[in-house]
Design a protein around this motif. Structure first.
Motif, PDB file in Angstrom:
ATOM      1  N   ILE A 124      56.709  60.365  38.264  1.00 33.42           N
ATOM      2  CA  ILE A 124      58.149  60.200  38.445  1.00 33.42           C
ATOM      3  C   ILE A 124      58.571  60.728  39.809  1.00 33.42           C
ATOM      4  O   ILE A 124      59.135  60.006  40.618  1.00 33.42           O
ATOM      5  N   HIS A 125      58.306  62.007  40.071  1.00 33.04           N
ATOM      6  CA  HIS A 125      58.602  62.545  41.399  1.00 33.04           C
ATOM      7  C   HIS A 125      57.842  61.767  42.474  1.00 33.04           C
ATOM      8  O   HIS A 125      58.358  61.528  43.560  1.00 33.04           O
ATOM      9  N   VAL A 126      56.608  61.426  42.165  1.00 27.88           N
ATOM     10  CA  VAL A 126      55.803  60.569  43.035  1.00 27.88           C
ATOM     11  C   VAL A 126      55.300  59.433  42.153  1.00 27.88           C
ATOM     12  O   VAL A 126      54.471  59.647  41.283  1.00 27.88           O
ATOM     13  N   CYS A 127      55.826  58.238  42.387  1.00 24.08           N
ATOM     14  CA  CYS A 127      55.523  57.108  41.506  1.00 24.08           C
ATOM     15  C   CYS A 127      54.079  56.649  41.685  1.00 24.08           C
ATOM     16  O   CYS A 127      53.374  57.070  42.615  1.00 24.08           O
ATOM     17  N   ALA A 128      53.637  55.765  40.802  1.00 26.96           N
ATOM     18  CA  ALA A 128      52.242  55.334  40.798  1.00 26.96           C
ATOM     19  C   ALA A 128      51.820  54.729  42.136  1.00 26.96           C
ATOM     20  O   ALA A 128      50.714  54.991  42.630  1.00 26.96           O
ATOM     21  N   ASP A 129      52.692  53.915  42.748  1.00 27.95           N
ATOM     22  CA  ASP A 129      52.341  53.296  44.034  1.00 27.95           C
ATOM     23  C   ASP A 129      52.101  54.358  45.104  1.00 27.95           C
ATOM     24  O   ASP A 129      51.161  54.261  45.903  1.00 27.95           O
ATOM     25  N   LEU A 130      52.972  55.365  45.132  1.00 26.05           N
ATOM     26  CA  LEU A 130      52.810  56.423  46.126  1.00 26.05           C
ATOM     27  C   LEU A 130      51.615  57.310  45.810  1.00 26.05           C
ATOM     28  O   LEU A 130      50.961  57.819  46.728  1.00 26.05           O
ATOM     29  N   LEU A 131      51.329  57.526  44.534  1.00 24.70           N
ATOM     30  CA  LEU A 131      50.137  58.295  44.179  1.00 24.70           C
ATOM     31  C   LEU A 131      48.887  57.629  44.769  1.00 24.70           C
ATOM     32  O   LEU A 131      48.029  58.295  45.355  1.00 24.70           O
ATOM     33  N   LYS A 132      48.795  56.328  44.623  1.00 25.07           N
ATOM     34  CA  LYS A 132      47.644  55.604  45.164  1.00 25.07           C
ATOM     35  C   LYS A 132      47.616  55.659  46.687  1.00 25.07           C
ATOM     36  O   LYS A 132      46.549  55.789  47.294  1.00 25.07           O
ATOM     37  N   LEU A 133      48.795  55.569  47.298  1.00 23.12           N
ATOM     38  CA  LEU A 133      48.865  55.632  48.758  1.00 23.12           C
ATOM     39  C   LEU A 133      48.433  56.998  49.269  1.00 23.12           C
ATOM     40  O   LEU A 133      47.671  57.101  50.249  1.00 23.12           O
ATOM     41  N   VAL A 134      48.910  58.043  48.624  1.00 20.28           N
ATOM     42  CA  VAL A 134      48.543  59.399  49.032  1.00 20.28           C
ATOM     43  C   VAL A 134      47.042  59.603  48.935  1.00 20.28           C
ATOM     44  O   VAL A 134      46.401  60.157  49.841  1.00 20.28           O
ATOM     45  N   VAL A 135      46.448  59.159  47.844  1.00 19.41           N
ATOM     46  CA  VAL A 135      45.004  59.312  47.666  1.00 19.41           C
ATOM     47  C   VAL A 135      44.247  58.529  48.734  1.00 19.41           C
ATOM     48  O   VAL A 135      43.274  59.022  49.313  1.00 19.41           O
ATOM     49  N   LYS A 136      44.702  57.297  49.020  1.00 21.68           N
ATOM     50  CA  LYS A 136      43.991  56.457  49.989  1.00 21.68           C
ATOM     51  C   LYS A 136      44.068  57.023  51.397  1.00 21.68           C
ATOM     52  O   LYS A 136      43.069  57.040  52.124  1.00 21.68           O
ATOM     53  N   ILE A 137      45.244  57.485  51.801  1.00 19.23           N
ATOM     54  CA  ILE A 137      45.418  57.943  53.186  1.00 19.23           C
ATOM     55  C   ILE A 137      44.955  59.386  53.372  1.00 19.23           C
ATOM     56  O   ILE A 137      44.210  59.696  54.307  1.00 19.23           O
ATOM     57  N   LYS A 138      45.410  60.266  52.492  1.00 17.28           N
ATOM     58  CA  LYS A 138      45.150  61.690  52.688  1.00 17.28           C
ATOM     59  C   LYS A 138      43.772  62.095  52.191  1.00 17.28           C
ATOM     60  O   LYS A 138      43.131  62.978  52.758  1.00 17.28           O
ATOM     61  N   GLY A 139      43.324  61.454  51.115  1.00 13.84           N
ATOM     62  CA  GLY A 139      42.039  61.818  50.531  1.00 13.84           C
ATOM     63  C   GLY A 139      42.210  62.885  49.478  1.00 13.84           C
ATOM     64  O   GLY A 139      42.981  63.837  49.657  1.00 13.84           O
ATOM     65  N   PRO A 140      41.524  62.772  48.350  1.00 10.38           N
ATOM     66  CA  PRO A 140      41.713  63.710  47.242  1.00 10.38           C
ATOM     67  C   PRO A 140      41.373  65.147  47.575  1.00 10.38           C
ATOM     68  O   PRO A 140      41.884  66.069  46.942  1.00 10.38           O
ATOM     69  N   GLU A 141      40.530  65.370  48.574  1.00 10.62           N
ATOM     70  CA  GLU A 141      40.135  66.740  48.917  1.00 10.62           C
ATOM     71  C   GLU A 141      41.280  67.530  49.540  1.00 10.62           C
ATOM     72  O   GLU A 141      41.196  68.764  49.645  1.00 10.62           O
ATOM     73  N   HIS A 142      42.358  66.854  49.952  1.00 12.01           N
ATOM     74  CA  HIS A 142      43.503  67.543  50.559  1.00 12.01           C
ATOM     75  C   HIS A 142      44.756  67.492  49.683  1.00 12.01           C
ATOM     76  O   HIS A 142      45.843  67.788  50.159  1.00 12.01           O
ATOM     77  N   ILE A 143      44.589  67.132  48.414  1.00 10.30           N
ATOM     78  CA  ILE A 143      45.725  66.987  47.500  1.00 10.30           C
ATOM     79  C   ILE A 143      45.641  68.031  46.405  1.00 10.30           C
ATOM     80  O   ILE A 143      44.575  68.237  45.810  1.00 10.30           O
ATOM     81  N   VAL A 144      46.764  68.682  46.143  1.00  7.73           N
ATOM     82  CA  VAL A 144      46.853  69.670  45.064  1.00  7.73           C
ATOM     83  C   VAL A 144      47.906  69.201  44.058  1.00  7.73           C
ATOM     84  O   VAL A 144      49.024  68.838  44.445  1.00  7.73           O
ATOM     85  N   LEU A 145      47.554  69.194  42.801  1.00  9.06           N
ATOM     86  CA  LEU A 145      48.506  68.852  41.751  1.00  9.06           C
ATOM     87  C   LEU A 145      49.272  70.095  41.331  1.00  9.06           C
ATOM     88  O   LEU A 145      48.667  71.133  41.039  1.00  9.06           O
TER      89      LEU A 145
END
Length: 401
Positions: free
Chosen positions: A263-284
């Motif tokens: 909701i705060h970050v919708c599904a489309d943006l979740l996929k974009l964040v993972v693709k560009i930033k990479g999961p190693e730099h993302i914290v839930l």
């Protein structure tokens, strides 16, 4: 006592393997993969001193670490009571969190200092029947009024050394501090935080790309709830100016946290964040307020005495006029579930965003965030729908169903 978890599917960075884990004195003493149980005579365990936990084919993962939460279970860390801290910790443990960082809201300094005292009183009790506390996260007051969100605009101001040095001197428990890098004096503030071992984080900001770069060079390498209350490309006299979001994507050394509730970050943006930033730099993170784990309806963001009225509906907290979100009602299990179902990542990748990545950012990578020998015995067991079956903090079961 020993605790032997067997017949589980161990969630490891390299993949998911059948295996077992032996816990003793708050640590992972031993573990094995590719076999659901240990060798019969290989561990030399005394049956009278060993608790056997049959995972029954469920997933066994490191406990979730929440770097940003304001409360849960009807309690907020700004309520000013030890019981509020413990109530929130118990609710978060029901959802797989084993370590959390209680987060304040922008308020008077009197209320902030009172929260320091309450945290110090609650700290020895943490981890007994809920999640443990890893340190305090101060959110504000050095934010942009135009990006205040649910932060009370009455208390927003610039960082001044005479104030923030006084605040730092009041407690040894500040682990992280979120601020807007465009406020005058912000780079010096970020450098001072780093000098005191406090993680500086960019938040509630209308900063330009250049403002963020100045903060990064001063030691800031984290962004709070990416996309939420955060500047992006704007026009100034017909010229396009890159903002905070663009800098977050550009700077390889910048980690970002996201409220991965869909909701705060919708599904489309979740996929974009993972693709560009990479999961190693993302914290839930949950960024949860007191309504997390509670029925929908009216609630309060912040302390009961000085908080803001909000309404919880559609799986999220909103300001009464519905003009902005007001914190979330997410829990860590929901974040992992959403990243798998809507973010398109593997289970082990989503778990890493909630365990290994926050542990690294907070300097805990040698103790927490993974299933490894010698690491703290913070373990969570859950099914294919990320429904929590058992939560173990430092070797002790604090929740089971």
């Amino acid at each position: 006592m020993n605790t032997l978890i067997q017949n589980g599917l161990l969630v490891l960075p390299e993949g998911i393997r059948p295996g077992w884990i032996l816990l003793r004195e708050g640590q992972i003493l031993d573990m094995g993969t590719d076999s659901p149980v240990p060798p019969e005579d290989g561990l030399g365990l005394d049956p009278e001193e060993t608790e056997i936990v049959d995972a029954k084919g469920l997933y066994v993962a490191p406990g979730f670490i929440d770097l940003h939460t304001h409360g849960a279970g009807g309690a907020d860390f700004m309520d000013g009571t030890v019981e509020a801290y413990l109530t929130a910790a118990r609710m978060h443990a029901r959802h797989g969190t084993t370590l959390l960082f209680p987060t304040t809201l922008t308020s008077t300094n009197e209320l902030l200092f009172a929260s320091f005292d309450t945290y110090a009183e609650a700290l020895p009790l943490s981890g007994r029947d809920g999640a443990a506390f890893g340190g305090m996260h101060l959110e504000g007051p050095y934010f942009s009024p135009s990006m205040a969100g649910a932060q009370d605009p009455r208390y927003l101001r610039d960082p001044k050394p005479e104030e923030y040095l006084d605040i730092i001197s009041r407690t040894p428990h500040i682990a992280r501090w979120s601020f807007a890098p465009e406020r005058p004096g912000a780079p010096a503030f970020a450098a001072e935080l780093r000098a005191h071992g406090i993680v500086p984080s960019i938040a509630h900001t209308n900063a330009t790309f250049a403002d963020c770069d100045a903060a990064f060079k001063a030691g800031c390498s984290l962004m709070t709830h990416f996309y939420s209350c955060m500047s992006t490309i704007t026009r100034r006299n017909a010229f396009r100016i890159a903002g905070t979001v663009e800098y977050g994507y550009y700077q390889d050394g910048m980690d970002i946290e996201i409220i991965g509730d869909g909701i705060h970050v919708c599904a489309d943006l979740l996929k974009l964040v993972v693709k560009i930033k990479g999961p190693e730099h993302i914290v839930l993170v949950t960024d949860s307020m007191r309504a997390a784990g509670m029925p929908e309806g009216p609630s309060i963001l912040g302390g009961l005495s000085d908080g803001q009225k909000v309404i919880v509906e559609d799986g999220v907290a909103k300001l009464p006029d519905r003009s902005a979100f007001a914190g979330s009602v997410a829990t860590a299990d929901r974040l992992v579930r959403t990243m798998v179902r809507e973010g398109g990542v593997s289970l082990e990748t989503a778990v890493g965003m909630a365990t290994a990545n926050p542990a690294r950012i907070m300097g805990l990578e040698g103790r927490k965030g993974a299933l490894r020998k010698g690491f703290d015995a913070d373990v969570v067991i859950f099914d294919k729908d990320i429904r929590i079956s058992r939560t173990i903090v430092k070797g002790k079961t604090v929740y089971s169903c």
